[in-house]
Design an enzyme around this catalytic site. Structure first.
Site, PDB file in Angstrom:
ATOM      1  CB  CYS A 107      -0.946   0.001   1.200  1.00 62.72           C
ATOM      2  SG  CYS A 107      -2.124  -1.362   1.195  1.00 62.72           S
ATOM      3  CG  HIS A 153      -1.039   2.836   4.761  1.00 62.81           C
ATOM      4  ND1 HIS A 153      -1.273   1.519   4.440  1.00 62.81           N
ATOM      5  CD2 HIS A 153      -0.104   2.804   5.749  1.00 62.81           C
ATOM      6  CE1 HIS A 153      -0.509   0.730   5.181  1.00 62.81           C
ATOM      7  NE2 HIS A 153       0.207   1.487   5.980  1.00 62.81           N
TER       8      HIS A 153
END
Length: 364
Positions: free
Chosen positions: A93, A152
């Site tokens: 990610c 993130h």
């Protein structure tokens, strides 16, 4: 589903869409903008990027899944352009999202190595502020910018609550509900994976303020949709850029009550059906406001599915490999571009494309 073979016109359109780069954006910015509607589709078109989390290449009906229900994402493909060779910048990610936002390889923005590759909440690291993001580039040429959902890319830098790495420091003026970390397996509310969610991993912010810890997920998709629609309504007469970063389909799985047991594929299919509904709500809002012809919408996954968790993970068929691997299944992802005035429906691009191509900075 039958897809048309691209003719020369569609090849030209495909080339234009997949190279919707910073250079093109700068050129568009020279066109005088006025509030009269409808404006020309190329007069600072609105841009919406919808990002799925851990979605496999073969998860959608339109990409060949044999049992997944067809939904608004598949209709988006039928009305737009489906890409068969779109690649993520990384197979996990943080580096994939950082690279997509900056148009630069993860290694060039410091998102690599045993510690910096994937950020966890207590880390003081984040997307470097000297990197120019899509949001900053578009803000500089008159766009309203916003986002919500998964981030993130860092939280705090010098103290536990400074928020120095959050989206507002990277060009996003309007930030709704976000998961600054991610939707982690440790946030499982169904107690299949953990006995209870771990507070240190499970929290939501509104912009830069924590609002829920541990986070409750079953209404989060509705919240993200409502915030996205509100942004569109508030800026229907402005050029705007918005990122809706879904928490689906990362484990642990969750879905709102109306989507539970909605799929013959099981929980993963329920999750995908809820995300597909959300995509349909965004597209319907554009139609309702009659600004769909001025808006490019891109749907893409951040990387391949997590097939090792079996029925709770995605399908990367027909490719080998998974999230976190360098096999094709870790990097090749579903991607769909939708722009009614500029992209002919039911077309397929077989060009090799990367999420890095969304923003190709001339300063590299």
């Amino acid at each position: 589903m039958n897809f048309c073979v691209l003719d020369k016109v569609n090849v030209a359109l495909s080339d234009m869409i997949i190279k919707f780069t910073f250079t093109v954006i700068l050129a568009l910015s020279q066109v005088p903008f006025c509030l009269m509607l409808p404006r020309d589709p190329l007069d600072k078109p609105n841009i919406i990027i919808l990002v799925a989390d851990d979605m496999g290449y073969g998860d959608l009906s339109s990409y060949g899944h044999p049992t997944q229900e067809s939904g608004p994402i598949d209709r988006m493909a039928l009305e737009g352009m489906r890409f068969t060779q779109w690649y993520s910048p990384e197979s996990v990610c943080t580096p994939s999202r950082g690279a997509t936002l900056t148009g630069r390889l993860p290694v060039r923005v410091g998102l690599y190595g045993p510690y910096e590759r994937v950020f966890i909440p207590h880390m003081p690291t984040g997307l470097p502020k000297n990197e120019i993001t899509i949001a900053e580039a578009l803000k500089d040429v008159g766009y309203a910018t916003g986002m919500n959902g998964k981030w993130h890319l860092g939280i705090n830098e010098f103290r536990f609550d400074d928020g120095n790495h959050l989206p507002a420091h990277h060009g996003f003026d309007e930030v709704g509900t976000i998961a600054p970390f991610t939707h982690h397996a440790r946030c499982d509310e169904e107690k299949k994976i953990v006995s209870s969610p771990e507070k240190s991993y499970c929290f939501f912010y509104s912009n830069d303020t924590i609002i829920q810890q541990p986070a409750a997920h079953h209404n989060i998709t509705k919240t993200l949709v409502y915030e996205t629609k509100a942004f569109i309504y508030n800026h229907e007469n402005d050029p705007f850029f918005y990122m809706l970063n879904f928490l689906h389909l990362h484990d642990s799985l969750f879905a709102g009550p109306e989507f539970q047991a909605s799929s013959k594929r099981g929980e993963y299919g329920d999750n995908l059906n809820e995300m597909s509904w959300a995509v349909g709500e965004v597209l319907d809002t554009l139609r309702k406001l009659e600004i769909e012809k001025n808006t490019l919408v891109l749907f893409v996954s951040d990387h391949g599915g997590h097939i090792e968790i079996c029925s709770d993970g995605g399908k990367n068929s027909p490719f080998r490999g998974s999230k976190e691997t360098t096999w094709e299944g870790g990097f090749r992802v579903p991607a769909i571009a939708w722009w009614p005035s500029m992209i002919e429906g039911a077309t397929v691009s077989r060009d090799i494309v990367s999420s890095l191509d969304i923003l190709a900075p001339p300063w590299i």
